[in-house]
Design a protein around this motif. Structure first.
Motif, PDB file in Angstrom:
ATOM      1  N   CYS A  98       0.845  -1.203   0.000  1.00  9.48           N
ATOM      2  CA  CYS A  98       0.000   0.000   0.000  1.00  9.48           C
ATOM      3  C   CYS A  98       0.878   1.250   0.000  1.00  9.48           C
ATOM      4  CB  CYS A  98      -0.911  -0.005   1.228  1.00  9.48           C
ATOM      5  SG  CYS A  98      -1.807   1.528   1.446  1.00  9.48           S
ATOM      6  N   CYS A 126      -2.009   5.988  -1.425  1.00 11.86           N
ATOM      7  CA  CYS A 126      -2.484   6.953  -2.432  1.00 11.86           C
ATOM      8  C   CYS A 126      -3.906   7.451  -2.132  1.00 11.86           C
ATOM      9  CB  CYS A 126      -2.429   6.334  -3.825  1.00 11.86           C
ATOM     10  SG  CYS A 126      -3.610   4.981  -4.048  1.00 11.86           S
ATOM     11  N   CYS A 144      -8.648   4.156  -2.650  1.00 15.97           N
ATOM     12  CA  CYS A 144      -9.694   3.330  -2.029  1.00 15.97           C
ATOM     13  C   CYS A 144     -10.760   4.181  -1.330  1.00 15.97           C
ATOM     14  CB  CYS A 144      -9.084   2.318  -1.064  1.00 15.97           C
ATOM     15  SG  CYS A 144      -7.851   3.028   0.039  1.00 15.97           S
ATOM     16  N   CYS A 204      -7.511  -0.683  -6.409  1.00 11.45           N
ATOM     17  CA  CYS A 204      -6.152  -0.378  -5.929  1.00 11.45           C
ATOM     18  C   CYS A 204      -5.109  -0.529  -7.044  1.00 11.45           C
ATOM     19  CB  CYS A 204      -5.811  -1.306  -4.765  1.00 11.45           C
ATOM     20  SG  CYS A 204      -4.126  -1.073  -4.191  1.00 11.45           S
TER      21      CYS A 204
HETATM   22  S1  SF4 Z   1      -5.795   2.264  -3.192  1.00 13.62           S
HETATM   23 FE1  SF4 Z   1      -5.800   2.227  -0.950  1.00 13.62          FE
HETATM   24  S2  SF4 Z   1      -4.956   0.206  -0.437  1.00 13.62           S
HETATM   25 FE2  SF4 Z   1      -4.367   0.606  -2.581  1.00 13.62          FE
HETATM   26  S3  SF4 Z   1      -2.336   1.579  -2.475  1.00 13.62           S
HETATM   27 FE3  SF4 Z   1      -3.846   3.235  -2.507  1.00 13.62          FE
HETATM   28  S4  SF4 Z   1      -4.212   3.699  -0.319  1.00 13.62           S
HETATM   29 FE4  SF4 Z   1      -3.227   1.684  -0.410  1.00 13.62          FE
END
Ligand code: SF4
Ligand code: SF4
Length: 418
Positions: free
Chosen positions: A12, A15, A18, A74
């Protein structure tokens, strides 16, 4: 084991993508209730800098639908569902399971006990439930407050009639074996009946293994890996003994769990032998609508009905099994079909999530009602009986009992004109 979990946690990159898709985050609007937050919390749990012994803290991990919407979105393929399941296991190893989940695990490991519990509830239904609303498939409303469910909460219909498994006895060689899943076995047997009638019409031989057990998904989701392992091994042994080409699993959550999680469970347990056995069985498991689509000429027998429909994608059919075109193909042939907006948005049921967090579960479901209504459908079609129950409840609460809910298999059977 911790090395692999650490790798998953490190995948993770924080970013925050999610946050834009998580149905729980949309309601709670707080970081601990989204994939990124769950991943951070598990890291701290492993380091020992936090401990989940308070209800509020446990909520951080249990308020997740395991819908895998975040996994799909993700960019780094962080396996949030697996991370949450593992973290829950850490919590219950230290602090134990709530009483109702301990009882549930005990009952689900024993078919006779499960039959007894369900039929006893059927005999007592007059005392326990208000009369079932004919227009809704949401189940029956509780008449009394219980330690876990309040008065007026809707529960799956209970009766003392024969279960689906009891209705179709038989053994020997057959093309397919049927695994109904607990909700269809006990509460919505008519969905299984519709599949049986379709198979008979197509002259496809079938058997219903009498010794099959719950797939273990609700137990696994609570973090109870030990009892989930017991059920996985038992069902694999039962399936290995069958002389069939395919195992049709009617509930998407059960199918998804058996195809993906059985193997993943044994990977985590570092049990190579059972991992291989799970992988072999997974190849035989197929969703019934996908089976009908790929292996039969059923489409030629369907006559379009004069009804307007829309469709809800169950998470464990679309996201984990990648099945979304096959049901739409049949629904479009069988009716006047309109796709609704956000058809794959989670309905908020997620098994015991709806028991642990009934109000949040209802809020998540209510978002679907507008899209169903906007599609101007008379029937909401879906391929999962838990979603059907949840969305029937949402429509009922919104005064929309006029929109009926129907399982994809039932609609296909209806369109055969029998
Ligand atoms: S989408 Fe969510 S779980 Fe995936 S890398 Fe980004 S912050 Fe992490
Ligand atoms: S699995 Fe679903 S509910 Fe859980 S964090 Fe991911 S998107 Fe949110």
């Amino acid at each position: 084991m911790d090395r692999r979990i650490t790798e998953s946690i490190n995948s993770c990159v924080k970013c925050g993508i999610c946050r834009s898709v998580c149905p729980v985050f949309k309601e709670e609007k707080a970081e601990p209730f989204v994939a990124r937050g769950h991943i951070t919390l598990l890291g701290e749990l492993i380091k020992g800098s936090i401990d989940f012994d308070e209800k509020e803290s446990k909520d951080y991990l249990y308020k997740c639908l395991l819908c895998t919407t975040c996994v799909e979105a993700c960019p780094n393929d962080s396996p949030t569902d697996m991370i949450v399941e593992f973290a829950r296991n850490r919590v219950i190893e230290k602090h134990g399971l709530p009483l109702y989940k301990r009882i549930m695990a005990r009952v689900m490991k024993n078919r006779q006990l499960m039959d007894f519990a369900y039929k006893s509830a059927g005999y007592l239904s007059g005392f326990l439930f208000n009369e079932k609303k004919e227009a809704s498939r949401a189940g029956a409303a509780l008449k009394v407050n219980t330690p876990y469910l309040s008065k007026n909460e809707l529960l799956p219909p209970v009766t003392n009639k024969k279960t689906f498994i009891e209705k179709y006895k038989g053994k020997g060689r057959a093309k397919v074996a049927l695994f109904p899943g607990c909700l269809i076995n006990y509460a919505y047997t008519e969905i299984g009946d519709a599949l049986v009638k379709i198979l008979k019409k197509l002259k496809i031989s079938f058997i219903v293994p009498q010794n099959q057990l719950c797939c273990g998904a609700p137990i696994y989701a609570s973090g109870n890996l030990k009892d989930a392992e017991y059920l996985a091994k038992k069902n694999i042994e039962i399936f290995e003994a069958l002389d069939v080409e395919y195992i049709l699993v009617l509930e998407p959550t059960c199918a998804s769990f058996m195809v993906h999680e059985y193997e993943r469970l044994f990977v985590w347990l570092e049990d190579k032998q059972w991992e291989k056995r799970a992988a072999k069985i997974a190849k035989k498991i197929v969703d019934p609508v996908k089976f009908l689509y790929e292996h039969t000429d059923l489409a030629k027998m369907i006559k379009k009905l004069d009804i307007k429909t829309t469709y809800h994608d169950p998470c464990h059919l679309k996201r984990t099994q990648k099945i979304s075109n096959e049901p739409r193909f049949f629904i479009d042939k069988a009716s006047n079909f309109t796709d609704m907006k956000e058809a794959d948005r989670c309905c908020g049921n997620a098994g015991t999530f709806s028991v642990d967090y009934p109000e949040l579960s209802k809020k998540i479901a209510s978002h679907k009602v507008k899209n169903i209504v906007d599609a101007e459908a008379e029937y909401l079609v879906t391929g999962c009986s838990a979603c059907m129950m949840q969305l029937s409840g949402a429509l009922h609460r919104d005064g929309r009992d006029g929109i009926k809910t129907i399982h994809t298999i039932e609609l296909i059977y209806k369109a055969l004109g029998d």
